[in-house]
Design a protein around this motif. Sequence first.
Motif, PDB file in Angstrom:
ATOM      1  N   CYS A 162      29.187 -10.783  17.734  1.00  0.00           N
ATOM      2  CA  CYS A 162      29.516 -10.095  16.487  1.00  0.00           C
ATOM      3  C   CYS A 162      29.407  -8.592  16.734  1.00  0.00           C
ATOM      4  CB  CYS A 162      28.559 -10.519  15.374  1.00  0.00           C
ATOM      5  SG  CYS A 162      28.832  -9.665  13.791  1.00  0.00           S
ATOM      6  N   ILE A 163      30.444  -7.868  16.399  1.00  0.00           N
ATOM      7  CA  ILE A 163      30.454  -6.417  16.572  1.00  0.00           C
ATOM      8  C   ILE A 163      30.396  -5.732  15.210  1.00  0.00           C
ATOM      9  CG2 ILE A 163      31.862  -4.438  17.268  1.00  0.00           C
ATOM     10  CD1 ILE A 163      30.617  -5.795  19.635  1.00  0.00           C
ATOM     11  N   TYR A 164      29.471  -4.782  15.106  1.00  0.00           N
ATOM     12  CA  TYR A 164      29.295  -3.998  13.874  1.00  0.00           C
ATOM     13  C   TYR A 164      29.831  -2.583  14.083  1.00  0.00           C
ATOM     14  CZ  TYR A 164      26.953  -1.025  10.415  1.00  0.00           C
ATOM     15  OH  TYR A 164      26.692  -0.107   9.428  1.00  0.00           O
ATOM     16  N   PHE A 165      30.497  -2.055  13.058  1.00  0.00           N
ATOM     17  CA  PHE A 165      30.849  -0.634  13.057  1.00  0.00           C
ATOM     18  C   PHE A 165      30.863  -0.139  11.619  1.00  0.00           C
ATOM     19  CE2 PHE A 165      34.935  -2.660  12.398  1.00  0.00           C
ATOM     20  CZ  PHE A 165      35.602  -1.814  11.519  1.00  0.00           C
TER      21      PHE A 165
ATOM     22  N   PHE B 250      19.703  -5.847  16.342  1.00  0.00           N
ATOM     23  CA  PHE B 250      18.755  -4.744  16.575  1.00  0.00           C
ATOM     24  C   PHE B 250      18.349  -4.758  18.056  1.00  0.00           C
ATOM     25  CE2 PHE B 250      18.909  -4.814  12.181  1.00  0.00           C
ATOM     26  CZ  PHE B 250      18.083  -3.890  11.552  1.00  0.00           C
ATOM     27  N   GLY B 251      18.862  -3.830  18.818  1.00  0.00           N
ATOM     28  CA  GLY B 251      18.503  -3.705  20.235  1.00  0.00           C
ATOM     29  C   GLY B 251      19.451  -4.412  21.185  1.00  0.00           C
ATOM     30  N   ILE B 252      20.430  -5.155  20.677  1.00  0.00           N
ATOM     31  CA  ILE B 252      21.432  -5.785  21.542  1.00  0.00           C
ATOM     32  C   ILE B 252      22.470  -4.712  21.844  1.00  0.00           C
ATOM     33  CG2 ILE B 252      22.978  -7.749  21.836  1.00  0.00           C
ATOM     34  CD1 ILE B 252      20.023  -8.456  21.286  1.00  0.00           C
ATOM     35  N   ARG B 253      22.607  -4.353  23.111  1.00  0.00           N
ATOM     36  CA  ARG B 253      23.372  -3.151  23.432  1.00  0.00           C
ATOM     37  C   ARG B 253      24.248  -3.251  24.679  1.00  0.00           C
ATOM     38  NH1 ARG B 253      18.094  -2.867  24.489  1.00  0.00           N
ATOM     39  NH2 ARG B 253      17.394  -2.310  26.582  1.00  0.00           N
ATOM     40  N   ASP B 254      24.069  -4.294  25.503  1.00  0.00           N
ATOM     41  CA  ASP B 254      24.824  -4.389  26.748  1.00  0.00           C
ATOM     42  C   ASP B 254      24.873  -5.847  27.189  1.00  0.00           C
ATOM     43  OD1 ASP B 254      22.221  -4.874  27.613  1.00  0.00           O
ATOM     44  OD2 ASP B 254      21.982  -2.910  28.543  1.00  0.00           O
ATOM     45  N   LYS B 255      25.452  -6.087  28.368  1.00  0.00           N
ATOM     46  CA  LYS B 255      25.596  -7.458  28.848  1.00  0.00           C
ATOM     47  C   LYS B 255      24.238  -8.155  28.970  1.00  0.00           C
ATOM     48  CE  LYS B 255      27.093 -10.154  32.854  1.00  0.00           C
ATOM     49  NZ  LYS B 255      27.393 -11.335  32.004  1.00  0.00           N
ATOM     50  N   LYS B 256      23.238  -7.464  29.494  1.00  0.00           N
ATOM     51  CA  LYS B 256      21.929  -8.074  29.708  1.00  0.00           C
ATOM     52  C   LYS B 256      21.299  -8.522  28.395  1.00  0.00           C
ATOM     53  CE  LYS B 256      17.387  -7.194  31.790  1.00  0.00           C
ATOM     54  NZ  LYS B 256      16.552  -6.201  32.522  1.00  0.00           N
ATOM     55  N   THR B 257      21.303  -7.645  27.403  1.00  0.00           N
ATOM     56  CA  THR B 257      20.669  -7.987  26.130  1.00  0.00           C
ATOM     57  C   THR B 257      21.516  -8.975  25.332  1.00  0.00           C
ATOM     58  OG1 THR B 257      21.568  -5.919  25.225  1.00  0.00           O
ATOM     59  CG2 THR B 257      19.254  -5.915  25.910  1.00  0.00           C
ATOM     60  N   PHE B 258      22.839  -8.901  25.485  1.00  0.00           N
ATOM     61  CA  PHE B 258      23.686  -9.895  24.815  1.00  0.00           C
ATOM     62  C   PHE B 258      23.446 -11.282  25.422  1.00  0.00           C
ATOM     63  CE2 PHE B 258      27.833 -12.203  24.679  1.00  0.00           C
ATOM     64  CZ  PHE B 258      27.783 -12.534  23.330  1.00  0.00           C
ATOM     65  N   ASP B 259      23.369 -11.356  26.740  1.00  0.00           N
ATOM     66  CA  ASP B 259      23.077 -12.638  27.397  1.00  0.00           C
ATOM     67  C   ASP B 259      21.728 -13.180  26.937  1.00  0.00           C
ATOM     68  OD1 ASP B 259      25.472 -12.503  28.734  1.00  0.00           O
ATOM     69  OD2 ASP B 259      24.607 -11.859  30.655  1.00  0.00           O
TER      70      ASP B 259
ATOM     71  N   TYR C 236      18.516 -17.357  23.443  1.00  0.00           N
ATOM     72  CA  TYR C 236      17.510 -17.729  22.451  1.00  0.00           C
ATOM     73  C   TYR C 236      18.065 -17.881  21.030  1.00  0.00           C
ATOM     74  CZ  TYR C 236      14.234 -16.952  26.188  1.00  0.00           C
ATOM     75  OH  TYR C 236      13.555 -17.045  27.378  1.00  0.00           O
ATOM     76  N   ALA C 237      19.383 -17.719  20.881  1.00  0.00           N
ATOM     77  CA  ALA C 237      20.036 -17.941  19.598  1.00  0.00           C
ATOM     78  C   ALA C 237      21.492 -18.310  19.882  1.00  0.00           C
ATOM     79  CB  ALA C 237      19.942 -16.691  18.727  1.00  0.00           C
ATOM     80  N   ASN C 238      22.296 -18.373  18.843  1.00  0.00           N
ATOM     81  CA  ASN C 238      23.707 -18.719  19.030  1.00  0.00           C
ATOM     82  C   ASN C 238      24.540 -17.541  19.506  1.00  0.00           C
ATOM     83  OD1 ASN C 238      22.519 -20.412  16.621  1.00  0.00           O
ATOM     84  ND2 ASN C 238      24.143 -21.667  17.500  1.00  0.00           N
ATOM     85  N   GLY C 239      23.941 -16.359  19.484  1.00  0.00           N
ATOM     86  CA  GLY C 239      24.658 -15.178  19.935  1.00  0.00           C
ATOM     87  C   GLY C 239      23.981 -13.905  19.465  1.00  0.00           C
ATOM     88  N   GLY C 240      24.710 -12.799  19.552  1.00  0.00           N
ATOM     89  CA  GLY C 240      24.112 -11.515  19.213  1.00  0.00           C
ATOM     90  C   GLY C 240      25.043 -10.608  18.431  1.00  0.00           C
ATOM     91  N   ILE C 241      24.436  -9.625  17.780  1.00  0.00           N
ATOM     92  CA  ILE C 241      25.156  -8.624  16.983  1.00  0.00           C
ATOM     93  C   ILE C 241      24.934  -7.264  17.632  1.00  0.00           C
ATOM     94  CG2 ILE C 241      25.389  -7.539  14.717  1.00  0.00           C
ATOM     95  CD1 ILE C 241      24.133 -10.150  13.559  1.00  0.00           C
ATOM     96  N   ILE C 242      26.007  -6.587  17.938  1.00  0.00           N
ATOM     97  CA  ILE C 242      25.924  -5.260  18.578  1.00  0.00           C
ATOM     98  C   ILE C 242      26.507  -4.217  17.638  1.00  0.00           C
ATOM     99  CG2 ILE C 242      26.680  -3.849  20.516  1.00  0.00           C
ATOM    100  CD1 ILE C 242      26.780  -6.351  22.229  1.00  0.00           C
ATOM    101  N   GLY C 243      25.746  -3.140  17.403  1.00  0.00           N
ATOM    102  CA  GLY C 243      26.211  -2.101  16.504  1.00  0.00           C
ATOM    103  C   GLY C 243      26.146  -0.710  17.082  1.00  0.00           C
ATOM    104  N   SER C 244      24.931  -0.184  17.231  1.00  0.00           N
ATOM    105  CA  SER C 244      24.750   1.225  17.598  1.00  0.00           C
ATOM    106  C   SER C 244      25.447   1.594  18.905  1.00  0.00           C
ATOM    107  CB  SER C 244      23.257   1.559  17.690  1.00  0.00           C
ATOM    108  OG  SER C 244      22.640   1.434  16.432  1.00  0.00           O
ATOM    109  N   SER C 245      25.280   0.773  19.930  1.00  0.00           N
ATOM    110  CA  SER C 245      25.874   1.136  21.229  1.00  0.00           C
ATOM    111  C   SER C 245      27.395   1.050  21.173  1.00  0.00           C
ATOM    112  CB  SER C 245      25.319   0.257  22.349  1.00  0.00           C
ATOM    113  OG  SER C 245      25.676  -1.094  22.174  1.00  0.00           O
ATOM    114  N   PHE C 246      27.931   0.125  20.367  1.00  0.00           N
ATOM    115  CA  PHE C 246      29.387   0.068  20.197  1.00  0.00           C
ATOM    116  C   PHE C 246      29.882   1.332  19.510  1.00  0.00           C
ATOM    117  CE2 PHE C 246      33.057  -0.998  17.471  1.00  0.00           C
ATOM    118  CZ  PHE C 246      33.986  -1.277  18.472  1.00  0.00           C
ATOM    119  N   ILE C 247      29.192   1.746  18.449  1.00  0.00           N
ATOM    120  CA  ILE C 247      29.580   2.961  17.726  1.00  0.00           C
ATOM    121  C   ILE C 247      29.541   4.173  18.648  1.00  0.00           C
ATOM    122  CG2 ILE C 247      28.817   4.563  15.903  1.00  0.00           C
ATOM    123  CD1 ILE C 247      28.007   2.045  14.278  1.00  0.00           C
ATOM    124  N   GLN C 248      28.515   4.237  19.489  1.00  0.00           N
ATOM    125  CA  GLN C 248      28.412   5.348  20.440  1.00  0.00           C
ATOM    126  C   GLN C 248      29.576   5.380  21.410  1.00  0.00           C
ATOM    127  OE1 GLN C 248      24.321   4.537  21.862  1.00  0.00           O
ATOM    128  NE2 GLN C 248      23.881   6.678  21.383  1.00  0.00           N
TER     129      GLN C 248
END
Length: 256
Positions: free
Chosen positions: A17-20, A210-219, A224-236
Amino acid sequence: MNKLYKFFELKKKNILCIYFTAGYPTISSTEKIVTTLQDLPVDLIEIGIPYSDPLADGIVIQNSNKISLKNGMNVSLLFSQIKKIKDSIRTPIILMGYYNQFYQFGEDKFLKESQESGISGLIFPDLPVNVFVKKYQKMFQKHLLSMIFLITPKTDPDRISLLSKITDSFLYLVSSNSITGEPILFGDKQISYFNRIQKLSPHVPKLIGFGIRDKKTFDFSCQYANGGIIGSSFIQSLNKNRLKYSIREYITSLFG
């Protein structure tokens, strides 16, 4: 049955999931970002409605909110922009805002506009759960919209049980007691927290934010869940002069 419920019936893991922020980096960016993301391996799109006081957000999203508001973005304009492209949108869209925006716009009008815009779900972090259940749950159901609830490391088991029962999409697991965009070292503390939530609500989909920002943290989030949400690093990563290219480059980096 709404789009989010259908989506989680079909896909169970590695969900991105990508947030902007709507109206950032330019007032016309919203449509371009959505249409670009849906042609990439992005499963859900979360659009933030700019707000003057985004309490849960760090400096990156705060700044994007300020620029967006300066650009002239507002709730009515956002709905208008999404309606222009709704017939071509395949990816479920979630709007994230604050209770005051929902209330001031007019609750029924907001939900009606969301449905007409093809929105699948809404996030209002400061909307009390008891108020939602008593006042808004049937309204959301009428408009085929999901309400997405946040869970933090401090959320007690009874509340987690309640949220697991009333959600019809997924639970948003806030990774730590921090604001968005903060560098988080995921370790035993987070793993214990995620495992605890899984035991309390094993059949409810969950995405970590919160804190999901790259391949390592997304993996990590996918482990530990069904997936991740990335916001701040995408916006940057967004470059208004090379918007589509910068989006493709960032999303590709998550799977390289």
